[in-house]
Design a protein around this motif. Structure first.
Motif, PDB file in Angstrom:
ATOM      1  N   VAL A 115       0.668  -1.366  -0.178  1.00 33.22           N
ATOM      2  CA  VAL A 115       0.163  -0.143  -0.099  1.00 33.22           C
ATOM      3  C   VAL A 115       0.850   1.392  -0.055  1.00 33.22           C
ATOM      4  N   ASP A 116       0.664   2.065  -0.913  1.00 33.35           N
ATOM      5  CA  ASP A 116       1.429   3.475  -1.199  1.00 33.35           C
ATOM      6  C   ASP A 116       0.477   4.455  -1.571  1.00 33.35           C
ATOM      7  N   ILE A 117       0.398   5.420  -0.664  1.00 29.70           N
ATOM      8  CA  ILE A 117      -0.377   6.484  -0.898  1.00 29.70           C
ATOM      9  C   ILE A 117       0.064   7.444  -1.822  1.00 29.70           C
ATOM     10  N   PRO A 118      -0.361   7.599  -2.997  1.00 30.22           N
ATOM     11  CA  PRO A 118       0.437   8.600  -4.223  1.00 30.22           C
ATOM     12  C   PRO A 118       0.337  10.121  -3.396  1.00 30.22           C
ATOM     13  N   GLU A 119       1.072  10.717  -4.240  1.00 31.38           N
ATOM     14  CA  GLU A 119       1.385  12.371  -3.513  1.00 31.38           C
ATOM     15  C   GLU A 119       0.402  13.105  -4.441  1.00 31.38           C
ATOM     16  N   GLU A 120       0.107  13.018  -5.631  1.00 32.60           N
ATOM     17  CA  GLU A 120      -0.793  13.782  -6.322  1.00 32.60           C
ATOM     18  C   GLU A 120      -2.096  14.139  -5.735  1.00 32.60           C
ATOM     19  N   PRO A 121      -2.863  12.840  -5.610  1.00 32.70           N
ATOM     20  CA  PRO A 121      -4.272  13.038  -4.925  1.00 32.70           C
ATOM     21  C   PRO A 121      -4.141  13.722  -3.574  1.00 32.70           C
ATOM     22  N   VAL A 122      -3.221  13.453  -2.969  1.00 34.17           N
ATOM     23  CA  VAL A 122      -3.175  14.336  -1.514  1.00 34.17           C
ATOM     24  C   VAL A 122      -2.998  15.649  -1.598  1.00 34.17           C
ATOM     25  N   ARG A 123      -2.269  15.986  -2.769  1.00 35.36           N
ATOM     26  CA  ARG A 123      -2.203  17.499  -2.967  1.00 35.36           C
ATOM     27  C   ARG A 123      -3.562  18.278  -3.526  1.00 35.36           C
ATOM     28  N   GLU A 124      -4.025  17.337  -4.386  1.00 35.39           N
ATOM     29  CA  GLU A 124      -5.380  17.969  -4.943  1.00 35.39           C
ATOM     30  C   GLU A 124      -6.415  18.211  -3.981  1.00 35.39           C
ATOM     31  N   PHE A 125      -6.529  17.111  -2.985  1.00 32.67           N
ATOM     32  CA  PHE A 125      -7.333  17.291  -1.922  1.00 32.67           C
ATOM     33  C   PHE A 125      -7.093  18.341  -0.910  1.00 32.67           C
ATOM     34  N   ALA A 126      -5.818  18.401  -0.851  1.00 33.41           N
ATOM     35  CA  ALA A 126      -5.402  19.770   0.103  1.00 33.41           C
ATOM     36  C   ALA A 126      -5.579  20.956  -0.584  1.00 33.41           C
ATOM     37  N   ALA A 177      -8.064  21.657  -2.873  1.00 32.69           N
ATOM     38  CA  ALA A 177      -9.517  21.836  -3.031  1.00 32.69           C
ATOM     39  C   ALA A 177      -9.909  22.420  -1.678  1.00 32.69           C
ATOM     40  N   LEU A 178      -9.275  21.663  -0.425  1.00 29.18           N
ATOM     41  CA  LEU A 178      -9.888  22.089   0.889  1.00 29.18           C
ATOM     42  C   LEU A 178      -9.525  23.310   1.058  1.00 29.18           C
ATOM     43  N   ARG A 179      -8.299  24.011   0.564  1.00 28.36           N
ATOM     44  CA  ARG A 179      -7.856  25.197   0.750  1.00 28.36           C
ATOM     45  C   ARG A 179      -8.628  26.308   0.302  1.00 28.36           C
ATOM     46  N   VAL A 180      -9.079  26.040  -0.859  1.00 27.47           N
ATOM     47  CA  VAL A 180      -9.975  26.861  -1.772  1.00 27.47           C
ATOM     48  C   VAL A 180     -11.325  26.918  -1.051  1.00 27.47           C
ATOM     49  N   GLU A 181     -11.859  25.976  -0.494  1.00 25.43           N
ATOM     50  CA  GLU A 181     -13.204  26.122  -0.088  1.00 25.43           C
ATOM     51  C   GLU A 181     -13.041  26.784   1.495  1.00 25.43           C
ATOM     52  N   ALA A 226     -15.033  30.231   2.460  1.00 24.92           N
ATOM     53  CA  ALA A 226     -15.750  30.422   3.555  1.00 24.92           C
ATOM     54  C   ALA A 226     -15.343  31.727   4.405  1.00 24.92           C
ATOM     55  N   LEU A 227     -14.192  31.872   4.270  1.00 15.48           N
ATOM     56  CA  LEU A 227     -13.561  32.894   5.174  1.00 15.48           C
ATOM     57  C   LEU A 227     -13.992  34.155   4.411  1.00 15.48           C
ATOM     58  N   VAL A 228     -13.793  34.259   3.239  1.00 19.69           N
ATOM     59  CA  VAL A 228     -14.414  35.345   2.550  1.00 19.69           C
ATOM     60  C   VAL A 228     -15.732  35.715   2.693  1.00 19.69           C
ATOM     61  N   PHE A 229     -16.628  34.765   2.718  1.00 23.34           N
ATOM     62  CA  PHE A 229     -18.137  34.854   2.881  1.00 23.34           C
ATOM     63  C   PHE A 229     -18.417  35.479   4.461  1.00 23.34           C
TER      64      PHE A 229
END
Length: 249
Positions: A131-142, A144-148, A152-155
């Motif tokens: 089992v090896d967690i790839p780096e790219e999906p983790v970066r994409e998730f982080a 997307a979470l940062r954008v959301e 929310a902070l701007v709202f």
């Protein structure tokens, strides 16, 4: 010669008239074919100003198929699995850490015994996958979470500025209702309720969208009427902040 030229001119004018009449009749027929559906779509009220089908609003693809019960076996399996998790952790009060530890103990014990007993039962031990967690999906998730979170902070900053009283009152009412719900049930039950609503409300709305939109139109009309009265009697008398921030010197 003059008669021949006149006859030719008469034929040309008749041809032009026939072409114009045919084009106008074809355009009229196209308008008759297109206008009923288009005008009906433009006149029908859709809740929240929705212009796309419910499937597209939910993002399309397999997740929307699951929420709208396109495949009943998959939808029932997902909902049943979530229900089992809720029953296990909420009703039976089974803890997540305890479940993880018990599951790992059972898995390790079975693999260990099978690996050592393979010589006696003449079967090869099970191959344990790497089992090896790839780096790219983790970066994409982080990312997307940062954008959301930033949105929310701007709202929240926009609400706190005091310029939009309608949005401010709506958020306060929503948080108040959420606090009442939170006092009646724990967080896991609240998440389960939201999950069940995702599996029921979109499906029922897609089935009865005309009746729901008609009722929503009447409700929104009444809400706007009451809000206009409330605005005239209360909100208009509340002093508001400056419309523009003062420029720094």
């Amino acid at each position: 010669m003059a008669d021949n030229e006149d006859s030719k001119m008469d034929k040309i004018t008749e041809k032009l008239r026939s072409d114009n009449s045919s084009s106008s009749s074809s355009s009229d027929s196209e308008d008759e074919k297109m206008s009923p559906s288009e005008t009906l779509k433009s006149k029908v009220y859709r809740i929240f100003g929705r212009e796309k089908p419910v499937h597209k609003v939910l993002g399309g693809g397999k997740p929307a198929d699951v929420f709208l019960w396109r495949n009943k076996k998959v939808s029932a399996g997902v909902l049943g699995g979530v229900t089992a998790i809720w029953v296990l952790f909420d009703l039976l009060e089974y803890h997540l850490l305890t479940l993880i530890c018990h599951g790992l103990i059972l898995a390790l014990a079975v693999l260990f015994l099978w690996s050592n007993a393979s010589t006696f039962i003449n079967k090869s031990p099970p191959r344990i996958p790497e089992v090896d967690i790839p780096e790219e999906p983790v970066r994409e998730f982080a990312s997307a979470l940062r954008v959301e979170i930033n949105q929310a902070l701007v709202f929240l900053r926009k609400i706190a500025s005091g310029r939009d009283i309608k949005t401010f009152l709506g958020v306060i009412a929503g948080l108040w209702i959420l606090s009442i719900i939170g006092s009646c049930c724990n967080f896991l039950t609240l998440v389960y309720i939201v999950f069940v609503l995702q599996f029921t409300v979109p499906m029922l709305y897609e089935k009865y969208e005309d009746q729901v939109d008609s009722f929503a139109e009447k409700a929104m009309h009444e809400i706007k009427k009451q809000y206009a009265v409330f605005d005239a009697k209360v909100l208009s008398k509340i002093p508001r902040g400056p419309l523009k921030d003062k420029k720094r010197a």
